[in-house]
Design a protein around this motif. Structure first.
Motif, mmCIF file in Angstrom:
data_model
loop_
_atom_site.group_PDB
_atom_site.id
_atom_site.type_symbol
_atom_site.label_atom_id
_atom_site.label_comp_id
_atom_site.label_asym_id
_atom_site.label_seq_id
_atom_site.Cartn_x
_atom_site.Cartn_y
_atom_site.Cartn_z
ATOM 1 N N LEU A 89 47.870 49.786 35.173
ATOM 2 C CA LEU A 89 48.075 48.567 35.963
ATOM 3 C C LEU A 89 48.325 48.851 37.441
ATOM 4 C CD1 LEU A 89 50.113 46.312 33.503
ATOM 5 C CD2 LEU A 89 47.714 46.070 34.220
ATOM 6 N N LEU B 285 43.541 43.624 34.073
ATOM 7 C CA LEU B 285 43.323 44.765 34.953
ATOM 8 C C LEU B 285 41.893 44.697 35.467
ATOM 9 C CD1 LEU B 285 44.059 47.578 36.141
ATOM 10 C CD2 LEU B 285 43.220 48.552 33.997
ATOM 11 N N ASP C 282 45.141 48.277 39.633
ATOM 12 C CA ASP C 282 44.526 46.958 39.751
ATOM 13 C C ASP C 282 44.034 46.730 41.180
ATOM 14 O OD1 ASP C 282 43.829 44.473 38.468
ATOM 15 O OD2 ASP C 282 45.377 43.534 39.705
#
Length: 160
Positions: A66, A5, A69
């Motif tokens: 996530l 990440l 990201d």
């Protein structure tokens, strides 16, 4: 299985590895070390965990880490500038719109998003913007008044 990440938090690129099920809130608090966003309801109901994701307010408790990201996250720790508190923070203090302080970081983030949008900052608009933020200590009136005053003094749409 942990996955990489890379997210920019308060202007600083942060790289780590996280499990796919981890919330943005848990990563901000446990991996990044920022405790401004609070875990209140853990169900997107109270707004205590509100952060800005690419400038838009989101509940970090129900946003997967996530999903951020390559994106920009701003927490309450990143709101004050080199010249001091953000107008919302100053006005909340001046108006007595802060009591226990648990909800305050989320309120600051929602209010900042409203001011940054360049929208009108009247009482109705502020109440609408803060509808996802619960406060058990105040009657909201001082909070609303503080945000309206901050809107009158803050540059519109500046994305501070």
């Amino acid at each position: 299985m942990r996955q990489p990440l890379h997210v920019t938090v308060n202007g600083v690129v942060t790289g780590t590895e996280v499990e796919p099920h981890r919330s943005l809130l848990s990563v901000l608090r446990e991996e990044v070390g920022l405790t401004g966003p609070k875990e209140g309801c853990d169900d997107s109901e109270c707004g205590a965990c509100m952060v800005l994701l690419d400038g838009r307010p989101v509940n970090a408790c129900s946003y997967l880490a996530l999903q951020t990201d390559g994106r920009d996250v701003t927490t309450v720790e990143g709101v004050a500038g080199a010249d001091g508190l953000h107008p919302v923070q100053r006005e909340l203090l001046a108006a007595g719109g802060v009591q226990c302080g648990f909800c305050t970081p989320g309120i600051v983030m929602s209010a900042k998003a409203l001011l940054d949008s360049g929208s009108a900052c009247d009482e109705e608009q502020v109440r609408r913007a803060l509808a996802g933020n619960l406060c058990r200590c105040t009657g909201y009136q001082k909070i609303v008044e503080a945000v309206v005053r901050a809107g009158a003094s803050a540059p519109r749409g500046a994305g501070e």
